[in-house]
Design an enzyme around this catalytic site. Structure first.
Site, PDB file in Angstrom:
ATOM      1  N   ILE A 114       2.438  -1.087   1.875  1.00 55.75           N
ATOM      2  CA  ILE A 114       1.651  -2.302   1.755  1.00 55.75           C
ATOM      3  C   ILE A 114       0.985  -2.270   0.378  1.00 55.75           C
ATOM      4  O   ILE A 114       0.827  -1.207  -0.220  1.00 55.75           O
ATOM      5  CB  ILE A 114       0.592  -2.454   2.881  1.00 55.75           C
ATOM      6  CG1 ILE A 114      -0.316  -1.227   2.978  1.00 55.75           C
ATOM      7  CG2 ILE A 114       1.256  -2.739   4.209  1.00 55.75           C
ATOM      8  CD1 ILE A 114      -1.392  -1.359   4.064  1.00 55.75           C
ATOM      9  N   ASP A 115       0.646  -3.436  -0.128  1.00 55.89           N
ATOM     10  CA  ASP A 115       0.120  -3.531  -1.492  1.00 55.89           C
ATOM     11  C   ASP A 115      -1.221  -2.810  -1.647  1.00 55.89           C
ATOM     12  O   ASP A 115      -1.938  -2.584  -0.668  1.00 55.89           O
ATOM     13  CB  ASP A 115      -0.063  -5.000  -1.889  1.00 55.89           C
ATOM     14  CG  ASP A 115       1.256  -5.764  -1.888  1.00 55.89           C
ATOM     15  OD1 ASP A 115       2.293  -5.133  -2.131  1.00 55.89           O
ATOM     16  OD2 ASP A 115       1.227  -6.983  -1.637  1.00 55.89           O
TER      17      ASP A 115
END
Length: 303
Positions: free
Chosen positions: A137-138
């Site tokens: 995930i970012d």
């Protein structure tokens, strides 16, 4: 180094090289096999070939499995929020602002640095820089990630991910009021041809599907839950912008005038999958961080 050989069968005629190797090596992920091919560890009739090479009946495929490179990433004593752990895997709640794995410009302070300090046994399928990392995930997205401690677990989790069997739900705050309660976005995602630092909706992109439902309506904002059917880079951020509802605080895909959410208001709230060894269905859920809740409260006070 050990070498292997296989002659292409009639059933495998005109099949991609990486797919043939995946059939022969079911314990290996397709991405790992593609790495072997890209580094010329695989030969077809004595010559290097590309992953999409169409094999012919009788072709001789030879390949070697490279030795796992020793990890040279520094283990760092960084606190981890561990939701679940056993001898095969961990589920962690990644904080907002933490990069998942080392890359140019982010050599330290990543989730991988913290994981290497916490446990020495992480799968090596994704190489030196991404041990144990099944999905990402970012940096400024918070929430749940599953991490593999061994290759067996990694392969099985990757297969579930590929087969859309891992269930992932996010919550987000977007600009604009979505007037309907549910929706599905089906639009291919690839590199933005005008800006290689961004992803975008492109005709030759990879298939991407996001389902969403409204959790709370506001006059100028909407609190939504998104469920991924695919897992493309920046998928929710790109898809919500595409339909006209960019994420609050998103510096890359959002509006210039936005609320301060310390990056995009996006949280990976739940994760569910089959345990690769016990075959038990595991479900996890975690509340959004304080900064996300504060943005919601700010919006509530506006109306």
């Amino acid at each position: 180094m050990t070498y292997f050989k296989h002659n292409v069968t009639e059933e495998q005629n005109k099949t991609r090289l990486d797919k043939v190797l995946a059939e022969i090596n079911p314990e290996r992920s397709r991405s790992q096999i593609q790495t072997w091919i890209s580094k010329n560890h695989v030969l077809v009739n004595g010559e290097p070939a590309k992953a999409n090479h169409k094999c012919q009946t009788g072709d001789e495929i030879t390949w070697s499995i490279p030795e796992v490179e020793p990890l040279d990433i520094k283990a760092e004593d960084i606190p981890l929020s561990i939701v679940y752990e056993d001898s095969d895997l961990l589920v962690v709640n990644k904080p907002k602002g933490m990069v998942v794995h080392p890359s140019a410009g982010h050599q330290n302070g990543t989730l991988v640095n913290a994981l290497l300090y916490h446990c020495k046994d992480l799968s090596g399928i994704n190489g030196v820089e991404r041990p144990g990392i099944v999905h990402r995930i970012d940096k400024d997205t918070s929430g749940l990630l599953v991490v593999a401690k061994n290759d067996h677990t990694h392969v099985h989790l990757s297969e579930q991910l590929s087969n859309k069997e891992i269930k992932r739900k996010y919550e987000a705050i977007v600009h604009g009021e979505i007037t309907h309660e549910t929706g599905m976005i089906d639009a291919p995602i690839g590199r933005d041809p005008k800006d290689r630092q961004k992803m975008g909706i492109v005709d030759n992109g990879k298939p991407a599907i996001t389902h969403f439902k409204v959790l709370k309506h506001f006059p100028d904002f909407t609190h939504v839950e998104c469920q991924l059917e695919t897992g493309r880079t920046h998928q929710i951020r790109v898809h919500m912008r595409y339909i006209g509802f960019p994420l609050v605080g998103d510096p890359k895909y959002g509006q210039r005038k936005t609320l301060d959410a310390d990056g995009q208001a996006l949280h990976a709230k739940s994760l569910a999958f089959v345990h690769p060894r016990t075959e038990e269905w595991l479900e996890f859920e975690i509340d959004a961080p304080v900064v996300f809740q504060e943005v919601l409260e700010t919006i509530r006070k506006m109306y």
